[in-house]
Design an enzyme around this catalytic site. Structure first.
Site, PDB file in Angstrom:
ATOM      1  N   GLU A   1      -6.314 -10.888  -0.101  1.00  0.00           N
ATOM      2  CA  GLU A   1      -6.919 -10.666   0.502  1.00  0.00           C
ATOM      3  C   GLU A   1      -8.329 -10.309   0.362  1.00  0.00           C
ATOM      4  O   GLU A   1      -9.176  -9.755   0.943  1.00  0.00           O
ATOM      5  CB  GLU A   1      -5.720  -8.909   1.277  1.00  0.00           C
ATOM      6  CG  GLU A   1      -4.515  -9.766   1.772  1.00  0.00           C
ATOM      7  CD  GLU A   1      -4.426  -8.047   1.920  1.00  0.00           C
ATOM      8  OE1 GLU A   1      -5.040  -7.582   3.022  1.00  0.00           O
ATOM      9  OE2 GLU A   1      -3.246  -7.545   2.532  1.00  0.00           O
TER      10      GLU A   1
ATOM     11  N   ASP B   1     -12.443 -10.029   0.358  1.00  0.00           N
ATOM     12  CA  ASP B   1     -13.300 -10.374   0.881  1.00  0.00           C
ATOM     13  C   ASP B   1     -14.742  -9.329   0.076  1.00  0.00           C
ATOM     14  O   ASP B   1     -14.047  -8.883  -1.158  1.00  0.00           O
ATOM     15  CB  ASP B   1     -13.917  -9.805   2.999  1.00  0.00           C
ATOM     16  CG  ASP B   1     -12.836  -8.811   2.764  1.00  0.00           C
ATOM     17  OD1 ASP B   1     -12.505  -8.055   1.806  1.00  0.00           O
ATOM     18  OD2 ASP B   1     -12.010  -8.720   4.345  1.00  0.00           O
TER      19      ASP B   1
ATOM     20  N   GLU C   1       0.390  -0.855   0.379  1.00  0.00           N
ATOM     21  CA  GLU C   1       0.204   0.106   0.085  1.00  0.00           C
ATOM     22  C   GLU C   1       0.727   1.139  -0.378  1.00  0.00           C
ATOM     23  O   GLU C   1       0.308   2.768   0.599  1.00  0.00           O
ATOM     24  CB  GLU C   1      -0.916   0.186   1.165  1.00  0.00           C
ATOM     25  CG  GLU C   1      -2.436  -1.624   1.528  1.00  0.00           C
ATOM     26  CD  GLU C   1      -2.647  -1.067   2.627  1.00  0.00           C
ATOM     27  OE1 GLU C   1      -2.529  -0.259   3.537  1.00  0.00           O
ATOM     28  OE2 GLU C   1      -4.143  -2.215   2.529  1.00  0.00           O
TER      29      GLU C   1
ATOM     30  N   HIS D   1     -10.089  -6.419  -1.375  1.00  0.00           N
ATOM     31  CA  HIS D   1     -11.319  -6.038  -0.553  1.00  0.00           C
ATOM     32  C   HIS D   1     -12.463  -4.865  -0.861  1.00  0.00           C
ATOM     33  O   HIS D   1     -12.640  -4.282  -1.938  1.00  0.00           O
ATOM     34  CB  HIS D   1     -10.586  -5.272   0.208  1.00  0.00           C
ATOM     35  CG  HIS D   1      -9.471  -5.573   1.130  1.00  0.00           C
ATOM     36  ND1 HIS D   1      -9.418  -6.602   2.055  1.00  0.00           N
ATOM     37  CD2 HIS D   1      -8.401  -5.682   1.271  1.00  0.00           C
ATOM     38  CE1 HIS D   1      -8.809  -7.142   2.933  1.00  0.00           C
ATOM     39  NE2 HIS D   1      -7.881  -6.883   2.606  1.00  0.00           N
TER      40      HIS D   1
ATOM     41  N   ASN E   1       1.834  -5.453  -2.538  1.00  0.00           N
ATOM     42  CA  ASN E   1       1.052  -6.087  -2.363  1.00  0.00           C
ATOM     43  C   ASN E   1      -0.086  -4.299  -2.784  1.00  0.00           C
ATOM     44  O   ASN E   1       0.594  -3.407  -1.805  1.00  0.00           O
ATOM     45  CB  ASN E   1       0.924  -6.571  -1.800  1.00  0.00           C
ATOM     46  CG  ASN E   1      -0.108  -6.907  -1.472  1.00  0.00           C
ATOM     47  OD1 ASN E   1      -1.135  -7.666  -2.109  1.00  0.00           O
ATOM     48  ND2 ASN E   1      -0.502  -7.121   0.194  1.00  0.00           N
TER      49      ASN E   1
HETATM   50  C1  XIL Z   1      -6.097  -5.600   8.529  1.00  0.00           C
HETATM   51  C2  XIL Z   1      -6.157  -6.599   9.757  1.00  0.00           C
HETATM   52  O1  XIL Z   1      -7.413  -7.951   9.772  1.00  0.00           O
HETATM   53  C3  XIL Z   1      -6.669  -5.967  11.361  1.00  0.00           C
HETATM   54  O2  XIL Z   1      -7.197  -6.781  12.522  1.00  0.00           O
HETATM   55  C4  XIL Z   1      -6.492  -5.163  11.872  1.00  0.00           C
HETATM   56  O3  XIL Z   1      -6.226  -4.461  12.455  1.00  0.00           O
HETATM   57  C5  XIL Z   1      -5.557  -4.278  11.261  1.00  0.00           C
HETATM   58  O4  XIL Z   1      -5.539  -4.397   8.848  1.00  0.00           O
HETATM   59  N1  XIL Z   1      -4.436  -4.235   4.271  1.00  0.00           N
HETATM   60  C6  XIL Z   1      -3.782  -5.299   4.236  1.00  0.00           C
HETATM   61  C7  XIL Z   1      -3.779  -5.820   6.060  1.00  0.00           C
HETATM   62  O5  XIL Z   1      -2.833  -5.542   4.141  1.00  0.00           O
HETATM   63  O6  XIL Z   1      -3.029  -5.935   6.694  1.00  0.00           O
HETATM   64  C8  XIL Z   1      -4.762  -5.324   6.935  1.00  0.00           C
HETATM   65  O7  XIL Z   1      -5.475  -6.141   7.610  1.00  0.00           O
HETATM   66  C9  XIL Z   1      -7.079  -5.036   6.183  1.00  0.00           C
HETATM   67  C10 XIL Z   1      -6.033  -3.998   4.966  1.00  0.00           C
END
Ligand code: XIL
Length: 406
Positions: free
Chosen positions: A295, A297, A170, A264, A223
């Site tokens: 990641e 969802d 990020e 996401h 990523n």
């Molecule tokens: C999130 C976790 O799921 C949470 O438990 C934490 O509080 C914050 O981070 N992008 C990412 C992940 O690369 O590391 C993040 O994970 C979600 C967004």
């Protein structure tokens, strides 16, 4: 004697009938289990695809149902938080590897690969790093040295046990931030921008080189989120910016092996279609990179869309459930269509422990996982199982293994 022979004959007959019915039963059993009764890892293995989840060590230790599903359903695991800098080095100079090591030990027992997450990120830094940046005691050269040491220590500790590392996470702004032209950093004046400015533009190349030196065999990924599809290619197109970034890094010989598209998604926004995402993945893999969905969802508003104080009605919840399933479908099919898409990882698999309700509160969002909070299958799960079961050659072929770039 005669009587005994008769008994023997009848015993034999029973045995014969028994074995006949055994044959019939085993012929029936020889059919593969229904797709919805197979594990995600076995359905994905048909395509050489690794199917992963983020893992929460507290839930893994406390909830046997959660543990059973992590152990059986998935072929890849990612530490949801346990490998972040704040978790590994909460006190300067003192490492705590316990949770991350336990996660890897479990993965080895379950024959799972591990995605390492994450080495360079402006978020979830130890408090001593954040405070040092804020009060000026950690300047640019100091931060660069700290990050280099962090990457070396962590990658060395886990050497040989990580399949893919998220080396940089990020690093790029979003189109809604100021200035709106995409750049390294974030909103003007934000911590994210300060972190990028202190490190300077060369830090991304250095992070990859440092990681490669510490573990030559791990695949090294950039990523990010909101890079599932290209936009107009202009100054507000984040995917285009990341594409140009990794293309330049590759041209300079920086050891970037892959791009992780976080995935996401949220049902209140417009959906991509399969081919928009497939096209983005293809453009990245045409650069010689691997890709992964890292990641995934698909969250939804949990309340009335116009008034978060009011409960959503059943029709809306139904539509959201189906839209979430469609989002999974789009990302998974796009991945399946690309032989260099190595893994598909969900960011938690049950609504029971999802990060979404804690993170997206205003308005409240949730329900982003494959299983609900009571471990009941959702439309999203059935869709993913169906996609994995129905796909195959010639358009969906097994993955091509990726070799780390020197
Ligand atoms: C999130 C976790 O799921 C949470 O438990 C934490 O509080 C914050 O981070 N992008 C990412 C992940 O690369 O590391 C993040 O994970 C979600 C967004």
């Amino acid at each position: 004697m005669r009587f005994r022979r008769l008994i023997n004959a009848s015993v034999l007959a029973v045995v014969a009938v028994g074995s006949l019915s055994t044959v019939a039963a085993s012929a029936h059993d020889a059919r593969p289990p229904k797709p919805q009764e197979q594990t995600l890892r076995s359905l994905a293995a048909r395509h050489g695809l690794s199917f992963g989840t983020a893992v929460d060590p507290a839930a893994y230790a406390a909830d046997p149902a959660y543990k059973t599903m992590v152990d059986s359903q998935f072929s890849t695991v990612t530490a949801e938080n346990a490998m972040k800098w704040e978790s590994l080095e909460p006190t300067r100079g003192t490492y705590d590897w316990a949770a991350a090591d336990a996660l890897i030990d479990a993965a080895v027992r379950n024959r799972q690969l591990v995605r390492g997450h994450v080495l360079s990120w402006h978020s979830q830094l130890p408090a001593w790093v954040t405070a040092g940046i804020d009060d000026g005691s950690i300047d640019g050269p100091k931060l660069r040295a700290l990050l280099k040491r962090h990457i070396t220590d962590v990658v060395t500790h886990f050497r040989g046990r990580i399949w893919q590392w998220d080396v940089v996470n990020e690093a790029v702004s979003d189109p809604w931030e100021t200035p709106s032209a995409i750049h390294l950093g974030g909103n003007a004046g934000s911590f994210k921008q300060k972190f990028a400015d202190l490190l300077g533009p060369g830090y991304i190349a250095d992070a990859f080189r440092t990681a490669r030196a510490a573990d030559p065999k791990a695949l090294l990924f950039y990523n990010d989120y909101n890079i599932e599809a290209f936009g107009d290619g202009g100054p507000g197109d984040k995917t285009q910016f990341v594409y140009d970034l990794v293309k330049r890094l590759r041209a300079e010989g920086v050891p970037v092996d892959g791009v992780g598209s976080q995935g996401h998604l949220a049902t209140q926004y417009g959906n991509y279609d399969v081919f928009q995402v497939a096209d983005a993945l293809r453009r990245f893999t045409d650069l010689g990179l691997a890709v992964a969905l890292t990641e995934v969802d698909a969250r939804s508003l949990t309340k009335n869309a116009d008034d978060p104080a009011v409960a959503a009605n059943g029709a809306d919840l139904n539509a959201r459930d189906q839209a979430a399933a469609y989002n999974y479908h789009v990302l998974l099919q796009a991945c399946l269509l690309n032989r260099h898409c190595l893994s598909f990882t969900v960011w938690g698999f049950t609504d029971r422990y999802s990060w979404i309700p804690n993170w997206f509160k205003n308005p409240p969002e949730g329900s982003g996982c494959l299983w609900d909070a009571a471990y009941q299958p959702k439309k999203s799960l059935r869709t993913v199982q169906g996609d994995l079961a129905a796909a195959g050659p010639p358009l969906v072929q097994t993955r091509l293994p990726q070799v780390p770039r020197r």
